[in-house]
Every structure is written in structure tokens, then in C-alpha cells.
Motif scaffolding. Structure first.
Motif, PDB file in Angstrom:
ATOM      1  N   PRO A 290    -128.449   2.160  80.040  1.00 59.65           N
ATOM      2  CA  PRO A 290    -128.984   3.156  78.825  1.00 59.65           C
ATOM      3  C   PRO A 290    -127.551   3.275  77.991  1.00 59.65           C
ATOM      4  N   SER A 291    -127.629   2.881  76.704  1.00 62.47           N
ATOM      5  CA  SER A 291    -126.281   3.478  76.022  1.00 62.47           C
ATOM      6  C   SER A 291    -126.492   5.160  75.822  1.00 62.47           C
ATOM      7  N   GLY A 292    -125.495   6.052  75.886  1.00 59.99           N
ATOM      8  CA  GLY A 292    -125.057   7.107  75.929  1.00 59.99           C
ATOM      9  C   GLY A 292    -123.722   7.446  76.905  1.00 59.99           C
ATOM     10  N   THR A 293    -123.683   8.510  76.383  1.00 55.41           N
ATOM     11  CA  THR A 293    -122.806   9.256  76.739  1.00 55.41           C
ATOM     12  C   THR A 293    -122.389   9.986  78.212  1.00 55.41           C
ATOM     13  N   GLN A 294    -123.645  10.785  78.480  1.00 52.38           N
ATOM     14  CA  GLN A 294    -123.794  11.802  78.765  1.00 52.38           C
ATOM     15  C   GLN A 294    -123.678  11.664  80.498  1.00 52.38           C
ATOM     16  N   PHE A 295    -123.551   9.742  80.796  1.00 49.73           N
ATOM     17  CA  PHE A 295    -123.625   9.456  82.647  1.00 49.73           C
ATOM     18  C   PHE A 295    -122.067  10.603  83.242  1.00 49.73           C
ATOM     19  N   PRO A 296    -121.584  10.531  84.146  1.00 46.33           N
ATOM     20  CA  PRO A 296    -120.896  11.474  85.133  1.00 46.33           C
ATOM     21  C   PRO A 296    -119.725  10.546  85.052  1.00 46.33           C
ATOM     22  N   VAL A 297    -119.678   9.303  84.995  1.00 43.37           N
ATOM     23  CA  VAL A 297    -118.806   8.265  85.415  1.00 43.37           C
ATOM     24  C   VAL A 297    -118.354   7.869  83.790  1.00 43.37           C
ATOM     25  N   LEU A 298    -119.213   8.404  82.409  1.00 43.34           N
ATOM     26  CA  LEU A 298    -118.817   7.964  81.730  1.00 43.34           C
ATOM     27  C   LEU A 298    -117.949   9.079  80.835  1.00 43.34           C
ATOM     28  N   GLN A 299    -118.262   9.995  81.491  1.00 38.52           N
ATOM     29  CA  GLN A 299    -117.439  11.481  81.035  1.00 38.52           C
ATOM     30  C   GLN A 299    -115.818  11.027  82.016  1.00 38.52           C
ATOM     31  N   GLY A 300    -115.906  10.047  83.054  1.00 41.31           N
ATOM     32  CA  GLY A 300    -114.873  10.461  83.524  1.00 41.31           C
ATOM     33  C   GLY A 300    -113.733   8.937  82.251  1.00 41.31           C
ATOM     34  N   ILE A 301    -114.713   8.809  82.910  1.00 43.88           N
ATOM     35  CA  ILE A 301    -113.632   7.074  82.057  1.00 43.88           C
ATOM     36  C   ILE A 301    -112.644   7.960  80.307  1.00 43.88           C
ATOM     37  N   LYS A 302    -114.003   9.147  79.893  1.00 39.66           N
ATOM     38  CA  LYS A 302    -113.407   9.356  78.935  1.00 39.66           C
ATOM     39  C   LYS A 302    -112.327  10.146  78.833  1.00 39.66           C
ATOM     40  N   LYS A 303    -112.651  11.630  80.106  1.00 46.52           N
ATOM     41  CA  LYS A 303    -111.496  12.090  80.430  1.00 46.52           C
ATOM     42  C   LYS A 303    -110.402  11.392  80.870  1.00 46.52           C
ATOM     43  N   THR A 304    -110.079  10.583  81.871  1.00 45.13           N
ATOM     44  CA  THR A 304    -108.700   9.869  81.790  1.00 45.13           C
ATOM     45  C   THR A 304    -108.318   9.112  81.335  1.00 45.13           C
ATOM     46  N   LEU A 369    -125.473   5.796  94.043  1.00 48.94           N
ATOM     47  CA  LEU A 369    -125.855   6.014  92.240  1.00 48.94           C
ATOM     48  C   LEU A 369    -125.205   7.194  91.955  1.00 48.94           C
ATOM     49  N   LYS A 370    -125.725   8.281  92.712  1.00 50.21           N
ATOM     50  CA  LYS A 370    -125.124   9.913  91.830  1.00 50.21           C
ATOM     51  C   LYS A 370    -123.487  10.000  92.311  1.00 50.21           C
ATOM     52  N   GLU A 371    -123.122   8.795  93.597  1.00 47.39           N
ATOM     53  CA  GLU A 371    -121.689   9.379  94.010  1.00 47.39           C
ATOM     54  C   GLU A 371    -121.075   8.871  92.934  1.00 47.39           C
ATOM     55  N   VAL A 372    -121.038   7.758  92.567  1.00 51.83           N
ATOM     56  CA  VAL A 372    -120.368   6.793  91.539  1.00 51.83           C
ATOM     57  C   VAL A 372    -120.798   7.764  89.869  1.00 51.83           C
ATOM     58  N   GLY A 373    -121.870   8.074  89.993  1.00 56.79           N
ATOM     59  CA  GLY A 373    -121.997   8.600  88.566  1.00 56.79           C
ATOM     60  C   GLY A 373    -122.651   7.874  87.961  1.00 56.79           C
ATOM     61  N   ALA A 374    -123.523   7.172  88.591  1.00 60.20           N
ATOM     62  CA  ALA A 374    -124.066   6.052  87.592  1.00 60.20           C
ATOM     63  C   ALA A 374    -126.079   6.362  87.706  1.00 60.20           C
ATOM     64  N   LEU A 375    -126.052   7.311  88.116  1.00 57.97           N
ATOM     65  CA  LEU A 375    -127.836   8.055  88.129  1.00 57.97           C
ATOM     66  C   LEU A 375    -128.741   7.669  86.770  1.00 57.97           C
ATOM     67  N   GLY A 376    -129.893   6.853  86.732  1.00 57.05           N
ATOM     68  CA  GLY A 376    -129.994   6.460  85.590  1.00 57.05           C
ATOM     69  C   GLY A 376    -128.985   5.968  84.321  1.00 57.05           C
ATOM     70  N   LEU A 377    -128.036   4.849  84.662  1.00 54.64           N
ATOM     71  CA  LEU A 377    -127.468   4.112  84.297  1.00 54.64           C
ATOM     72  C   LEU A 377    -127.514   3.136  84.998  1.00 54.64           C
ATOM     73  N   LEU A 378    -127.791   3.018  86.018  1.00 54.93           N
ATOM     74  CA  LEU A 378    -127.495   1.672  87.013  1.00 54.93           C
ATOM     75  C   LEU A 378    -128.671   1.405  87.561  1.00 54.93           C
ATOM     76  N   GLN A 379    -129.635   0.648  87.810  1.00 57.68           N
ATOM     77  CA  GLN A 379    -131.321   1.102  88.260  1.00 57.68           C
ATOM     78  C   GLN A 379    -130.688   0.616  89.925  1.00 57.68           C
ATOM     79  N   PRO A 380    -131.401   1.062  90.061  1.00 55.67           N
ATOM     80  CA  PRO A 380    -131.237   1.326  91.955  1.00 55.67           C
ATOM     81  C   PRO A 380    -131.532  -0.086  92.583  1.00 55.67           C
ATOM     82  N   LEU A 381    -130.644  -0.770  93.124  1.00 54.94           N
ATOM     83  CA  LEU A 381    -130.800  -2.369  93.377  1.00 54.94           C
ATOM     84  C   LEU A 381    -130.154  -2.200  95.061  1.00 54.94           C
ATOM     85  N   GLN A 382    -130.806  -3.788  95.903  1.00 52.87           N
ATOM     86  CA  GLN A 382    -129.962  -4.583  96.745  1.00 52.87           C
ATOM     87  C   GLN A 382    -130.218  -5.871  97.051  1.00 52.87           C
ATOM     88  N   LEU A 383    -128.804  -6.390  97.433  1.00 51.81           N
ATOM     89  CA  LEU A 383    -129.027  -7.968  97.632  1.00 51.81           C
ATOM     90  C   LEU A 383    -128.741  -8.511  99.007  1.00 51.81           C
TER      91      LEU A 383
END
Length: 444
Positions: A290-304, A369-383
Motif C-alpha cells: 500500500p501507498s502511505g507514509t504511516q509505516f514505521p520504516v517509512l517514518q524512519g527513512i523520513k527522519k534519518t 515484519l513488526k521488527e523491521v517496521g513493515a507490518l501492513g506494508l509487506l505481506q507475510p512470506l516464506q521462501l
């Protein structure tokens, strides 16, 4: 005196700059990402957004964590203009690394370039990442050990769309007798899903109308006149670049409703909908991010990164858009593969062969996903060795005239149906090329 001080200050700055340049040049202790990017041409919107997000995430990891376990990430770009021949030239130029830093993987974001470099990547033991696109049968890692259609291969894409249309119709059994048109880009990418759509039309009993649009897609009048005559219940838009807004505008001219057009993964950005103006309102598309800036990883990129004036985007307003967020997701997956591979091979710059092991062991559950700040941004997956896709789900979003709004939970492709088809194709490829598939039960 003032001028002298300025001269002295300038000399110091120059010296520091040369030292920094020298440190960058001495990249042997770093992990290198060769980027076959495209920032000009008809598909520049996709390239600038995707590679902007990808680079900003690599920059974020360097600034926030000092790299991956102390190994800084480095990169360089080679302009392909989305032209296959140039993409191959860039591959050959960059594949051996940068100043001693080994290449981790290639990410060309182009089906044509991916096809043209697939065998080279395998011979060079350098992972070829085709997130959300590429050759579907490369999902079978036993035959394609170095190719990764991460998250969503093309067959999963159209399977999930048909499942969604089935849901909207009251169940897949209700598809019988309906008519679905697919408007596809006249390229290997656009044609990739035609066989599976034909199979699904036979399985569920809907009539399929297939219409090709020649590259780049500026002329579509005849195709939409056919759609007006055929009166399909839904239109699946498998476009790219300028083809998408042209499709929406032409649909409006011919009277076809935007809320019955479903765009695929390359018809789902702000740059696809906004240029069509009012004609795009109500348009539906799939997304894996999804688009949007609310995800923690996006907020981290903005700040840093962005707030420090180190962002890659020429237009900062594109931060958090669909293409940008896909680049961030791609960065998360690439860096996680390096991190996993380091846990096995050591905290040092790794070869492509070692990073490949990391890709095959990607595992994102909600906790990670929560640890990397991408819960809701990236789907659960396993390769795994056998499965180089790992996800196979999409969400649906609708354009409200200004932005995308997510309108569905994750909709899963029918992976059980698709797997034998994928294996049949991959095994034919293996036989044609004289490849002995790996025994994935013996891989660890």
C-alpha cells in the motif's frame, strides 16, 4: 585574510572530500548492489520511484545501523532506459562488483532485461531479483536457483484478480457465463499471463476477450471500441507506463465504467491514475504494498534520510507513493537476504552465491515484519529452495480522485492450482537446457 581563510577552508573541505571519495573507492569491505536503473524514457516514473525507494532504504540501513552487522552497503547506477540491450550492457559492466565490494544481486525491474540476463545470472551465480514480475516458472527454484520472482509471480497476479472478481460476483461458480476482457501490453511482460487466463476461463466458464496494445500504448482506440461492442463485465488492465492513463481516458470516451477496470501490479501507481484526471475516479487495482507514509520504516527513512537532505527522490512529494514503497519493500527483502546469509557465512561482504542462500531462507511473519517496521506494508512470506515467490497474495485498492484507498484484505492466488503448471513449464525448460533440477529435500 578572509579570502585566505576561505581558501584554506576550501582546501580542507577538498581534502576531506578526497578522503571520502577514497573511502568510497576502497569499497572492498562493503556489500555492493549494482542497479540497472532507468530514469529517462516512457517508463521513467516507475524507475525513478522504485530505485529512489530502494536507494533510500539502503541509505537508511547505513545511517541507522552502520550497514548490516557493520558491513556498509554501497551501490552504483547504470541507465538502461528500459532498453534490453542497454540492460545487458549494464549487467556485464556491474556484475563483478565495485572496487572490491562483491555484488549481492541484480534488480533490473524489467521483464525484458530479466529474460536477457537470466542465463548469465545463473552462470555468474548472481541472484536475479524480479519482484512482482518476471518469468513465472522461475518460481521453481530447483530449476532456477538464481532467479527470484519475489512476492508475486504473474500467474499468481491474475489468479488473485479472478478470485476477487469471483468474490464480487457471489462466488467463483458465478463466473460462468460472464465475460472478462484483458487489455495487455504488447511485450513479453504483457503476454506472460495469457495462458493462465485461458486456463482459468475454461475452469470457471467465463468468456475471455484478449486485446493486445502495442508498445508503448499511446493508441488504444480500436481496442476500446471492441470492448464497447463486446460489453465485458470486467476489464483487466495489464499495462505499463503511459499505457495506463491512456487506457482510462479512452475507456471514459467509449463509456466503459472505471470501477469495473482492475489494474494489475504495474497499473497501480499514482502516476498511472492521476494523469487520467476524472476518468480514473473509481478505478480499481491490485497492490502488494500500500501507498502511505504511516509505516514505521517509512517514518524512519523520513527522519534519518530525507530530513537530513540525503534522499534520492528528485521530487520529495513522491515519498510514500506506490512505486517508492515498492522500492522500499525490495530494499527490505534484499537487505534481509544479506542479513540471513551473514548469519550462516559470517559478518562480511558476501558473494552472490552466498546471498542466494539468504533469499531462499527469507521468512517474514508478523513478528519479523513488526521488527523491521513493515507490518501492513509487506505481506507475510516464506521462501525455500522450491518456492522462490513466497507470498502470492494481493490487496485491492481504489482511486478516489486524489489517492488510493485499500478496499480489501489480502486475496490469495490459487497456488495449489498453479504449482503443477509452473513445474511443468520449468521442467520443460530444464530438459531443453540440459539442467538437472536440484533435489530440494537435500538443501539446508
Amino acid at each position: 585574510m578572509k579570502n585566505h581563510l576561505h581558501t584554506l577552508k576550501g582546501a580542507v573541505v577538498l581534502a576531506l572530500g578526497l578522503a571520502a571519495a577514497s573511502a568510497t573507492a576502497q569499497a572492498g569491505g562493503e556489500q555492493y548492489f549494482p542497479l540497472q536503473s532507468y530514469r529517462v524514457g516512457p517508463y521513467a516514473a516507475g524507475g525513478t520511484g522504485f530505485f529512489g525507494g530502494f536507494i533510500d532504504y539502503l541509505q537508511y540501513v547505513n545511517l541507522k545501523e552502520g550497514g548490516v552487522n557493520g558491513v556498509k552497503l554501497t551501490w552504483s547506477e547504470c541507465e538502461t532506459e528500459y532498453v534490453v540491450e542497454k540492460g545487458v550492457e549494464c549487467y556485464e559492466r556491474l556484475k563483478k562488483g565495485l572496487n572490491g565490494a562483491p555484488a549481492a544481486a541484480t534488480n533490473p525491474l524489467s521483464v525484458g532485461i530479466a529474460y536477457a540476463t537470466l542465463e548469465r545470472s545463473t552462470a555468474d551465480k548472481l541472484p536475479l531479483i524480479t519482484i512482482n514480475h518476471g518469468r513465472t516458472d522461475s518460481t521453481d527454484g530447483s530449476v532456477f536457483p538464481y532467479v527470484f520472482p519475489l512476492q508475486l509471480n504473474p500467474y499468481s497476479e491474475v489468479s488473485a484478480i479472478i478470485n476477487y472478481i469471483g468474490q464480487k460476483s457471489g462466488g467463483l461458480s458465478k463466473l460462468k457465463g460472464k465475460k472478462i476482457a484483458v487489455l495487455y501490453h504488447g511485450s513479453p511482460y504483457g503476454k506472460e499471463t495469457n495462458p493462465i487466463l485461458e486456463l482459468l476461463s475454461k475452469k470457471y466458464g467465463f468468456q475471455l476477450v484478449s486485446l493486445e496494445v502495442p508498445h508503448p500504448g499511446n493508441e488504444q482506440q480500436s481496442q476500446w471500441l471492441t470492448i464497447r461492442q463486446q460489453k465485458p463485465d470486467w476489464v483487466i488492465l495489464r499495462g505499463w507506463g503511459v499505457m495506463n492513463p491512456v487506457a482510462l481516458k479512452t475507456a471514459q470516451k467509449t463509456g466503459y465504467p472505471a470501477d469495473h477496470i482492475i489494474g494489475n501490479i504495474w497499473s497501480n501507481s499514482e502516476e498511472d491514475a492521476a494523469p487520467a484526471g476524472a476518468a480514473a475516479k473509481g478505478f480499481i487495482s491490485i497492490t502488494t504494498h500500500p501507498s502511505g507514509t504511516q509505516f514505521p520504516v517509512l517514518q524512519g527513512i523520513k527522519k534519518t534520510v530525507l530530513d537530513a537532505g540525503k534522499g534520492n527522490l528528485a521530487d520529495a512529494k513522491r515519498f510514500g507513493t506506490v512505486y517508492y514503497n515498492l522500492g522500499v519493500v525490495n530494499g527490505i527483502l534484499n537487505v534481509e537476504a544479506v542479513r540471513l546469509a551473514q548469519a550462516r557465512f559470517g559478518k562480511k561482504p558476501l558473494t552472490g552465491e552466498q546471498v542466494r542462500w539468504g533469499f531462499e531462507h527469507l521468512h517474514f511473519d508478523d513478528k519479523r515484519l513488526k521488527e523491521v517496521g513493515a507490518l501492513g506494508l509487506l505481506q507475510p512470506l516464506q521462501l525455500s529452495c522450491a518456492d522462490h515467490e513466497g507470498g502470492g497474495a494481493v490487496r485491492f485498492q481504489q482511486w478516489d480522485g486524489q489517492q488510493w484507498k485499500v478496499i480489501s484484505p489480502w486475496v490469495q492466488a490459487d497456488r495449489k492450482l498453479l504449482r503443477p503448471i509452473i513445474e511443468d513449464s520449468s521442467h520443460k525448460y530444464a530438459k531443453e537446457k540440459g539442467i538437472t533440477p536440484r533435489d530440494c529435500s537435500k538443501e539446508s
